[in-house]
Every structure is written in C-alpha cells, then in structure tokens.
Design an enzyme around this catalytic site. Sequence first.
Site, PDB file in Angstrom:
ATOM      1  N   ALA A   1       0.922  -1.148  -0.184  1.00 47.12           N
ATOM      2  CA  ALA A   1      -0.125   0.074  -0.124  1.00 47.12           C
ATOM      3  C   ALA A   1       1.020   1.331  -0.017  1.00 47.12           C
ATOM      4  O   ALA A   1       0.708   2.270   0.808  1.00 47.12           O
ATOM      5  CB  ALA A   1      -1.127   0.126   1.250  1.00 47.12           C
ATOM      6  N   LEU A   2       1.753   1.252  -0.996  1.00 53.84           N
ATOM      7  CA  LEU A   2       2.847   2.141  -0.793  1.00 53.84           C
ATOM      8  C   LEU A   2       2.376   3.751  -1.271  1.00 53.84           C
ATOM      9  O   LEU A   2       1.438   3.873  -1.912  1.00 53.84           O
ATOM     10  CB  LEU A   2       3.844   1.895  -2.032  1.00 53.84           C
ATOM     11  CG  LEU A   2       4.623   0.148  -1.972  1.00 53.84           C
ATOM     12  CD1 LEU A   2       5.672   0.068  -2.920  1.00 53.84           C
ATOM     13  CD2 LEU A   2       5.046   0.074  -0.649  1.00 53.84           C
TER      14      LEU A   2
ATOM     15  N   GLY B   1       6.046   8.356   1.063  1.00 57.07           N
ATOM     16  CA  GLY B   1       6.989   7.960   2.243  1.00 57.07           C
ATOM     17  C   GLY B   1       7.863   6.778   1.949  1.00 57.07           C
ATOM     18  O   GLY B   1       8.952   6.862   2.212  1.00 57.07           O
ATOM     19  N   HIS B   2       7.315   5.805   1.485  1.00 58.78           N
ATOM     20  CA  HIS B   2       7.998   4.651   1.183  1.00 58.78           C
ATOM     21  C   HIS B   2       8.920   4.845  -0.043  1.00 58.78           C
ATOM     22  O   HIS B   2       9.948   4.338  -0.151  1.00 58.78           O
ATOM     23  CB  HIS B   2       7.014   3.368   0.541  1.00 58.78           C
ATOM     24  CG  HIS B   2       5.991   2.863   1.536  1.00 58.78           C
ATOM     25  ND1 HIS B   2       4.734   2.937   1.524  1.00 58.78           N
ATOM     26  CD2 HIS B   2       6.320   2.026   2.713  1.00 58.78           C
ATOM     27  CE1 HIS B   2       4.154   2.503   2.545  1.00 58.78           C
ATOM     28  NE2 HIS B   2       5.040   1.986   3.316  1.00 58.78           N
TER      29      HIS B   2
ATOM     30  N   GLN C   1      11.858   7.357   9.833  1.00 54.28           N
ATOM     31  CA  GLN C   1      11.653   7.948  11.059  1.00 54.28           C
ATOM     32  C   GLN C   1      10.318   7.897  11.579  1.00 54.28           C
ATOM     33  O   GLN C   1      10.083   7.917  12.720  1.00 54.28           O
ATOM     34  CB  GLN C   1      12.300   9.286  11.119  1.00 54.28           C
ATOM     35  CG  GLN C   1      12.384   9.891  12.376  1.00 54.28           C
ATOM     36  CD  GLN C   1      12.615  11.256  12.329  1.00 54.28           C
ATOM     37  OE1 GLN C   1      13.326  11.830  11.658  1.00 54.28           O
ATOM     38  NE2 GLN C   1      11.852  11.933  13.394  1.00 54.28           N
ATOM     39  N   LYS C   2       9.344   7.723  10.576  1.00 51.66           N
ATOM     40  CA  LYS C   2       7.851   7.773  11.033  1.00 51.66           C
ATOM     41  C   LYS C   2       7.718   6.628  12.104  1.00 51.66           C
ATOM     42  O   LYS C   2       7.001   6.951  13.124  1.00 51.66           O
ATOM     43  CB  LYS C   2       7.045   7.492   9.850  1.00 51.66           C
ATOM     44  CG  LYS C   2       5.799   6.679   9.959  1.00 51.66           C
ATOM     45  CD  LYS C   2       4.803   7.682  10.202  1.00 51.66           C
ATOM     46  CE  LYS C   2       3.135   7.253  10.371  1.00 51.66           C
ATOM     47  NZ  LYS C   2       2.926   5.974  10.608  1.00 51.66           N
ATOM     48  N   ASP C   3       8.428   5.391  12.002  1.00 51.66           N
ATOM     49  CA  ASP C   3       8.400   4.449  13.019  1.00 51.66           C
ATOM     50  C   ASP C   3       9.598   4.419  13.915  1.00 51.66           C
ATOM     51  O   ASP C   3      10.460   3.612  13.719  1.00 51.66           O
ATOM     52  CB  ASP C   3       8.112   3.140  12.384  1.00 51.66           C
ATOM     53  CG  ASP C   3       7.001   3.002  11.635  1.00 51.66           C
ATOM     54  OD1 ASP C   3       5.918   2.641  12.185  1.00 51.66           O
ATOM     55  OD2 ASP C   3       6.975   3.213  10.218  1.00 51.66           O
TER      56      ASP C   3
ATOM     57  N   SER D   1       1.016   7.482   5.937  1.00 50.30           N
ATOM     58  CA  SER D   1       0.667   6.091   6.273  1.00 50.30           C
ATOM     59  C   SER D   1      -0.094   5.431   5.458  1.00 50.30           C
ATOM     60  O   SER D   1      -1.270   5.632   4.782  1.00 50.30           O
ATOM     61  CB  SER D   1       0.196   6.050   7.765  1.00 50.30           C
ATOM     62  OG  SER D   1      -0.258   4.792   8.073  1.00 50.30           O
ATOM     63  N   SER D   2       0.144   4.038   5.197  1.00 55.62           N
ATOM     64  CA  SER D   2      -0.967   3.067   4.622  1.00 55.62           C
ATOM     65  C   SER D   2      -2.086   3.118   5.041  1.00 55.62           C
ATOM     66  O   SER D   2      -3.158   3.095   4.491  1.00 55.62           O
ATOM     67  CB  SER D   2      -0.312   1.867   4.383  1.00 55.62           C
ATOM     68  OG  SER D   2       0.882   1.617   3.915  1.00 55.62           O
TER      69      SER D   2
HETATM   70  P1  AMP Z   1       5.321  -0.122   6.401  1.00 50.90           P
HETATM   71  O1  AMP Z   1       5.028  -0.450   4.716  1.00 50.90           O
HETATM   72  O2  AMP Z   1       4.181   0.714   7.059  1.00 50.90           O
HETATM   73  O3  AMP Z   1       5.951  -1.300   7.137  1.00 50.90           O
HETATM   74  O4  AMP Z   1       6.579   0.889   6.341  1.00 50.90           O
HETATM   75  C1  AMP Z   1       7.780   0.594   5.424  1.00 50.90           C
HETATM   76  C2  AMP Z   1       8.767   1.505   5.637  1.00 50.90           C
HETATM   77  O5  AMP Z   1       8.363   2.651   5.354  1.00 50.90           O
HETATM   78  C3  AMP Z   1       9.159   1.861   7.194  1.00 50.90           C
HETATM   79  O6  AMP Z   1      10.505   2.068   7.267  1.00 50.90           O
HETATM   80  C4  AMP Z   1       8.440   2.955   7.591  1.00 50.90           C
HETATM   81  O7  AMP Z   1       9.040   3.424   8.796  1.00 50.90           O
HETATM   82  C5  AMP Z   1       8.556   3.588   6.458  1.00 50.90           C
HETATM   83  N1  AMP Z   1       7.596   4.689   6.146  1.00 50.90           N
HETATM   84  C6  AMP Z   1       6.284   4.849   6.511  1.00 50.90           C
HETATM   85  N2  AMP Z   1       5.742   5.905   6.241  1.00 50.90           N
HETATM   86  C7  AMP Z   1       6.645   6.697   6.327  1.00 50.90           C
HETATM   87  C8  AMP Z   1       6.687   8.181   5.978  1.00 50.90           C
HETATM   88  N3  AMP Z   1       5.553   9.036   5.947  1.00 50.90           N
HETATM   89  N4  AMP Z   1       7.940   8.803   5.737  1.00 50.90           N
HETATM   90  C9  AMP Z   1       9.072   7.971   5.890  1.00 50.90           C
HETATM   91  N5  AMP Z   1       8.983   6.646   5.659  1.00 50.90           N
HETATM   92  C10 AMP Z   1       7.764   6.043   6.088  1.00 50.90           C
END
Ligand code: AMP
Length: 283
Positions: A32-33, A36-37, A150-152, A189-190
Amino acid sequence: MVIFKNAKQISDFLLKTKHNKKSIGFVPTMGALHDGHISLLNRSVARNEMTVCSIFVNPTQFNDPDDFKKYPVSIENDIYLLESSGCDLLFIPPAAEIYPGGTKNLRTYDLGYLETILEGEFRPGHFQGVCQVVHSLLEIVMPETIYLGQKDYQQCKVIKKLLELTNLNKTVNIEIVPTMRESDGLAMSSRNKRLSEHARSKATEISKVLNNIQTNIKPGNMILLIHSAVDHLETSGFKVDYVQIADAETLKPLSDWNGKQHIVALVAAFIDDVRLIDNMVIN
Ligand code: AMP
C-alpha cells in the site's frame, strides 16, 4: 524490475550480485505504498547499485487480528510505483517463504525495556513480530544497508537492537529517512487510506500537537505540556494511547527536561478505529 516470490531464488540471484561487488540497498515494506515509502526507495537507488524492495504483510506483528484483516492492499499500483522509481528487485513472498515451519514457535529476541514502552506497551508482541520478519528478510536479501522511516521511530531502535543481537550489525548498516508528510502535516501512512473524510480532516491534529510541543517546550517538568496535548487530541475526537516525551537515543520516557538532552515527542492515537502514530525530534 524483476519480481521474485521464492526466497531461494532471490537469495541466489543476490549472491551473484554480491560476488560482482555491487552494493545492495533494501527497503522492507508492507505495501500500500505512498510517497513516504518511495522516499526510502529513492535514497537506496541513489546510493546503491541494486535496490531491493519487499512487500509482505507480516501476520506475526499484528496484535489485533482485525487490523491485519483490514490492512490495505494495492499490489498493482505498488508495482507501478516501484518500477517508475527505479527499484531493481521486488520480493513478494507468500507466508510460507518467510515462515516455512509456520508461525508457531518462531525465534524470540531479548529486546529488554524497548518492547515494554510506548508501542511495546500498547501492542504486546508487535516488536517480536517485527524482528522475526526483518531477521528472515535480512537473511534472504543480505543487504549492505537497510532503509527505515523515522515515522516508525521505535521500530528503528528495535531493528538496531536486532542487528546487535544477531551480529548482523557487522554487515548491515541502517539508514533512517525523515518522515514524509501530507501538505497539512499528517504523516503519510498506509493506514490513512482507511480514514473516513471526517477522520481524515481531524487526523492532522496529531502533527499540530507535536508542533505545539516543539514550540512550547521549556526546560523543567513537562507533564502539563503532555496533558494539554492529550486533552487537545481527546477534544478533537481521538482515543489516545500515549503522548510521550522520551530520550531520543534510549527512548526512555522523561517527565523533566534539562534543556540540553536530545529528546523526541511521540504520539499514538485512534481516530474512529484507525490507529495513527507520529513523532517529532524536538532539538
Ligand atoms: P510499512 O509499509 O508501514 O511497514 O513501512 C515500510 C517502511 O516505510 C518503514 O521503514 C516505515 O517507517 C517507512 N515509512 C512509512 N511511512 C513513512 C513516511 N511517511 N515517511 C517516511 N518513511 C515512512
């Protein structure tokens, strides 16, 4: 972009890449990119000869089965975004490739206090799941650098600890990429895809509260500042899990600040039934 579903096949392919002394950057995701991704991916593409992205909605990190069921999936759009951003390899494993023996009796990790505070307190078992999947993915991909958002914030600390516990820190670097935000400040965020129009209009209050902490923080006791942030979110319709100020390195929660210590403010709150997290490094 080449797509792999099989762990051994991508691993064999990447071994050849390593023998040719090409650097590998790795961006693990749950799909669900969004932009941010893609900012992580762009960073990897700029700094490595080969960029690998994985999409795997990891069942073991969801403490709430309903959250897992409702996690958004948009694989065709994801493939399009990755291909247009210069991703070289995409790994989309079925669960059996990551957990060949099933999800019972998996490896566990001694994360210490890191898994009892903040997200760890409100999502029991979540960080064990994160470590299980990231450990498996790192063994398969064997990158030089893993790119994290950094979001997480706490997840970055947990993965750093995972690398230390497994000695993978000898071969894998972590690079942390700043949080990408929507124009009104909401952290991408997804899960934002699940927000109703009304909830989406309220969701921006989280980053406003963080900005307010950043602007108004003073050395001394911070309890009132934290309470007013919680009050503001609750008045705006959130159910708040935590608003916390913590040491930016150790993540240990603080009630007093000496004005010099490097600190971070972190928030987790539900709007409707969608749980959002965000953070801001203060100084
Ligand atoms: P996820 O798909 O939510 O597991 O996220 C995958 C990667 O993308 C993780 O390292 C997250 O911290 C990063 N990520 C998610 N949202 C953002 C964002 N808004 N900005 C930067 N990185 C993000």
